[in-house]
Enzyme design. Structure first.
Site, mmCIF file in Angstrom:
data_model
loop_
_atom_site.group_PDB
_atom_site.id
_atom_site.type_symbol
_atom_site.label_atom_id
_atom_site.label_comp_id
_atom_site.label_asym_id
_atom_site.label_seq_id
_atom_site.Cartn_x
_atom_site.Cartn_y
_atom_site.Cartn_z
ATOM 1 N N SER A 130 -16.902 -4.291 -23.548
ATOM 2 C CA SER A 130 -15.698 -4.238 -22.721
ATOM 3 C C SER A 130 -14.447 -3.976 -23.551
ATOM 4 O O SER A 130 -14.348 -4.404 -24.699
ATOM 5 C CB SER A 130 -15.508 -5.535 -21.950
ATOM 6 O OG SER A 130 -14.309 -5.444 -21.181
ATOM 7 N N LYS A 184 -21.884 -8.798 -18.596
ATOM 8 C CA LYS A 184 -20.880 -7.728 -18.513
ATOM 9 C C LYS A 184 -20.609 -7.342 -17.051
ATOM 10 O O LYS A 184 -19.469 -7.064 -16.661
ATOM 11 C CB LYS A 184 -21.343 -6.497 -19.313
ATOM 12 C CG LYS A 184 -20.406 -5.285 -19.193
ATOM 13 C CD LYS A 184 -19.023 -5.603 -19.682
ATOM 14 C CE LYS A 184 -17.988 -4.519 -19.715
ATOM 15 N NZ LYS A 184 -17.929 -3.449 -18.781
ATOM 16 N N HIS A 187 -18.424 -9.922 -15.643
ATOM 17 C CA HIS A 187 -17.095 -9.657 -16.217
ATOM 18 C C HIS A 187 -16.366 -8.633 -15.344
ATOM 19 O O HIS A 187 -15.204 -8.791 -14.974
ATOM 20 C CB HIS A 187 -17.244 -9.153 -17.658
ATOM 21 C CG HIS A 187 -16.007 -8.493 -18.220
ATOM 22 N ND1 HIS A 187 -15.608 -7.223 -17.833
ATOM 23 C CD2 HIS A 187 -15.093 -8.915 -19.111
ATOM 24 C CE1 HIS A 187 -14.497 -6.899 -18.459
ATOM 25 N NE2 HIS A 187 -14.156 -7.913 -19.254
ATOM 26 N N ASN A 188 -17.068 -7.557 -15.012
ATOM 27 C CA ASN A 188 -16.439 -6.502 -14.215
ATOM 28 C C ASN A 188 -16.128 -6.973 -12.797
ATOM 29 O O ASN A 188 -15.133 -6.561 -12.216
ATOM 30 C CB ASN A 188 -17.330 -5.260 -14.188
ATOM 31 C CG ASN A 188 -17.193 -4.457 -15.459
ATOM 32 O OD1 ASN A 188 -16.949 -5.003 -16.522
ATOM 33 N ND2 ASN A 188 -17.356 -3.158 -15.363
ATOM 34 N N GLU A 191 -13.074 -8.735 -13.072
ATOM 35 C CA GLU A 191 -12.044 -7.692 -13.286
ATOM 36 C C GLU A 191 -11.589 -7.112 -11.933
ATOM 37 O O GLU A 191 -10.386 -6.970 -11.675
ATOM 38 C CB GLU A 191 -12.660 -6.604 -14.175
ATOM 39 C CG GLU A 191 -11.866 -5.339 -14.363
ATOM 40 C CD GLU A 191 -12.682 -4.314 -15.190
ATOM 41 O OE1 GLU A 191 -13.163 -4.663 -16.292
ATOM 42 O OE2 GLU A 191 -12.867 -3.169 -14.720
HETATM 43 C C1 6PG Z 1 -14.455 -2.713 -19.410
HETATM 44 C C2 6PG Z 1 -14.370 -2.018 -18.078
HETATM 45 C C3 6PG Z 1 -15.149 -0.757 -18.141
HETATM 46 C C4 6PG Z 1 -14.733 0.244 -17.102
HETATM 47 C C5 6PG Z 1 -15.388 0.081 -15.794
HETATM 48 C C6 6PG Z 1 -14.494 0.403 -14.625
HETATM 49 O O1 6PG Z 1 -14.837 -3.862 -19.404
HETATM 50 O O2 6PG Z 1 -14.121 -2.087 -20.395
HETATM 51 O O3 6PG Z 1 -14.868 -2.838 -17.066
HETATM 52 O O4 6PG Z 1 -16.498 -1.088 -18.149
HETATM 53 O O5 6PG Z 1 -13.375 0.325 -16.983
HETATM 54 O O6 6PG Z 1 -16.446 0.979 -15.814
HETATM 55 O O7 6PG Z 1 -15.262 0.234 -13.520
HETATM 56 P P1 6PG Z 1 -14.951 0.897 -12.154
HETATM 57 O O8 6PG Z 1 -14.967 2.381 -12.325
HETATM 58 O O9 6PG Z 1 -16.058 0.410 -11.281
HETATM 59 O O10 6PG Z 1 -13.601 0.405 -11.728
#
Ligand code: 6PG
Length: 466
Positions: A130, A184, A187-188, A191
Site C-alpha cells: 500500500s 490488504k 485496508h482498502n 480506505e
Molecule cells: C493502496 C491503494 C491502492 C489503490 C487501489 C485503489 O493501498 O495503495 O489502496 O491499492 O489505490 O487499487 O482502489 P480503487 O480503484 O478500487 O479505488
C-alpha cells in the site's frame, strides 16, 4: 556486479517503483518485462543505481540469473495473467523458490495459488503493498502472506524498502497463504469508508454551509493538525486547494462525479458478509461508489424528484469530534472482519501489529492507528475496539456530536451512507436486546424456522398454527 537478490517481473507503475526503491536501498536486483520497451525505459530511470540493476530480455533469462532459492516478484494483474505467468514459471523454478504476487489480489485466488505451487515444492507469497506509486517508490506499508521460510528470505529486503515508523519497518508477516492479501483488502475497505466519510463532510460544507472548496481544503488541513491527522485528510486539503488549469474555477468542480473502483472495497464487503459479519460503513462506501456511477439516472431522478437541500450550519469542533468517533468505528468494523477471517482460516492475525504497520506508508495511515495498536495491546473487552477504555472519552464526546451531525444532515436532505451507517452500527451493538425476536417470529410464522426462547425452555415454535 553482485548477484541479484531478487528478480522483478512487470515494470509497470508499481513494479518499476518497487524495483527502483530496492535498487536505491542498496539491494541488487534483476528485472524483466513482457515488452522490451518497458525494460529500456526502466533502465534509463534506474541509471543512478545502474551498478545494482541487471536487465534480462526474457522471463527465462530472468529466472536463470537468480541465485537459488530464488525470489521472483511479479507485478502483473493478479487475475488471469497471474495464472498464465505461474504456469509459465513453474517448470522453470526449483523446489524452495518463492514467487511473490505484489498486486491487489483476491485472497481466495492467493490461497489456491499457494496450494498449486506447494505441489511443486514452491512458495507462493501474497504481498499486499500500500501507498500508491509514491509509497512503492519511497517506502510502502507491506502485508506479507506466505510461509515462514519465504518470509525469512524476503524479510531483509522488505524491511529495507518499507516505510519506517519510529525506526521500525512497516512490513510484517500476517500469516500463511492469503493472509497478507486479505489484510490488504480490508485496508482498502477502510480506505473506501474513510474517503466516503470525507466526501460526505465535504458535501455538507460545500452545499449546506456554502463554503468554497479552497476554504474546505483549509479546514481539512486544520483538522489534519489534530487527532484526525491522516494521509487522506492531508491530500483532501491539498486537492481542494487546486484550480482547474483548463478552465479556471475549483479543480474538483471540473471532475465528473462518477467514482471508479477496482474491486477491493467490494471484496471487503463480500468477505465480511460471507464471514457472518457486516461492515456497514464499508458497504455504504461501496454503495456510494456504485450509485455515483449511475450518473444518467441521477440526472433524471433529480429532475423528477427535486434535488433541493436545506442549509447546514457547521460547528467545526463538533464535526472534528464526530469524525473521530466515526473513524474509530470504521476501523473497528475493519478489524472485526480481520478477526472473523483469522478465526475462519486459522491465521492468528496480530491486530496490534497490523495497526502498527499501517501507521506509515499506506493510504489509511492515521494518527489514530497508534492508539488502535495500543488498544489492542491492552486487550479490549470482547476484543472490540469500540469497547477499549482508551477510546471511551473520545467516543463519549464524539458519538453525541456524530448523532447531531447525522440527524441535522439527514433532516436537511444530505445522503450519509457511511456516517449514517456508523450510528446504526453503534446503536445496534449497544442494545442488549435488539429487534431480532420479531424477525425470528416472522421466520417461524412463514417457514417454521424455529427460535430459541429467552427462558431456555424446550419450545421452538410460536402458537401461530396451533
Ligand atoms: C493502496 C491503494 C491502492 C489503490 C487501489 C485503489 O493501498 O495503495 O489502496 O491499492 O489505490 O487499487 O482502489 P480503487 O480503484 O478500487 O479505488
Amino acid at each position: 556486479m553482485a548477484e541479484p537478490r531478487i528478480g522483478i517481473y512487470g515494470l509497470g507503475t508499481m513494479g518499476a517503483a518497487l524495483a527502483l526503491n530496492m535498487a536505491e536501498s542498496g539491494i541488487d536486483i534483476a528485472v524483466s518485462n513482457r515488452s522490451e520497451g518497458a525494460i529500456a525505459e526502466f533502465m534509463a530511470r534506474a541509471e543512478p543505481f545502474a551498478d545494482r540493476v541487471t536487465a534480462q530480455a526474457t522471463l527465462e533469462a530472468l529466472i536463470a540469473a537468480l541465485p537459488t532459492p530464488r525470489l521472483l516478484l511479479a507485478m502483473i494483474p493478479s487475475t488471469a495473467p497471474m495464472d498464465g505467468f505461474l504456469e509459465q514459471v513453474i517448470p522453470l523454478l526449483a523446489p524452495g523458490d518463492t514467487v511473490i504476487d505484489a498486486g491487489n489480489a483476491d485472497f481466495h485466488a492467493t490461497r489456491a495459488r499457494s496450494t498449486r505451487l506447494a505441489e511443486h515444492g514452491l512458495h507462493f507469497v501474497g504481498l499486499g503493498v500500500s501507498g500508491g506509486e509514491e509509497g512503492a517508490r519511497h517506502g510502502p506499508s507491506m502485508m506479507f502472506g506466505g510461509s515462514e521460510e519465504s518470509w525469512a528470505g524476503l524479510k531483509p529486503i522488505l524491511s529495507r524498502i518499507a516505510a519506517q515508523f519510529d525506526g521500525a519497518p512497516c512490513a510484517d508477516r500476517m500469516g500463511p497463504d492469503g493472509a497478507g492479501h486479505f489484510v490488504k483488502t480490508v485496508h482498502n475497505g477502510i480506505e473506501y469508508a474513510d474517503m466516503q466519510m470525507i466526501a460526505e463532510i465535504y458535501d455538507l460544507l460545500r452545499h449546506g454551509a456554502g463554503l468554497a472548496p479552497a476554504a474546505i481544503g483549509q479546514q481539512f488541513a486544520r483538522w489534519n493538525d489534530g487527532p484526525l491527522e491522516s494521509y487522506l485528510f492531508e491530500i483532501t486539503g491539498k486537492v481542494l486547494s487546486y484550480d482547474d488549469p483548463l478552465g479556471g474555477g475549483p479543480m474538483v468542480d471540473a471532475i465528473l462525479d462518477r467514482a471508479g473502483q477496482k474491486g477491493t472495497g467490494r471484496w471487503t464487503a463480500i468477505e465480511a458478509v460471507t464471514l457472518g459479519q457486516s461492515a456497514t460503513m464499508i458497504e455504504g462506501a461501496v454503495a456510494a461508489r456504485a450509485w455515483s456511477a449511475e450518473k444518467a439516472l441521477r440526472e433524471v431522478a433529480g429532475g423528477a424528484l427535486g434535488s433541493e437541500r436545506a442549509g447546514f450550519a457547521p460547528d467545526m469542533e463538533e464535526l472534528e469530534a464526530a469524525l473521530l468517533a466515526a473513524r474509530i468505528l470504521e476501523y473497528a468494523q475493519g478489524f472485526r472482519i480481520l478477526a472473523a477471517a483469522s478465526e475462519e482460516y486459522g491465521w492468528q492475525l496480530d491486530f496490534a501489529r497490523i495497526a502498527e504497520i499501517w501507521r506509515a506508508g499506506c493510504i489509511i495511515r492515521a494518527r489514530l492507528l497508534d492508539d488502535i495498536s495500543g488498544a489492542f495491546r491492552e486487550s479490549p473487552p470482547e476484543g472490540q475496539l469500540f469497547l477499549a477504555p482508551r477510546f471511551a472519552p473520545v467516543l463519549a464526546r464524539g458519538i453525541p456530536a456524530l448523532r447531531r451531525l447525522v440527524s441535522e444532515a439527514i433532516a436537511a436532505g444530505y445522503p450519509l451512507p457511511v456516517l449514517g451507517a456508523a450510528l446504526g452500527f453503534w446503536d445496534t451493538l449497544r442494545q442488549p436486546r435488539g429487534t431480532a425476536a420479531l424477525i425470528q417470529a416472522q421466520r417461524d410464522f412463514f417457514g417454521r424456522h424455529g427460535f430459541d426462547r429467552v427462558d431456555g425452555r424446550d419450545a421452538h415454535h410460536g402458537p401461530w398454527w396451533d
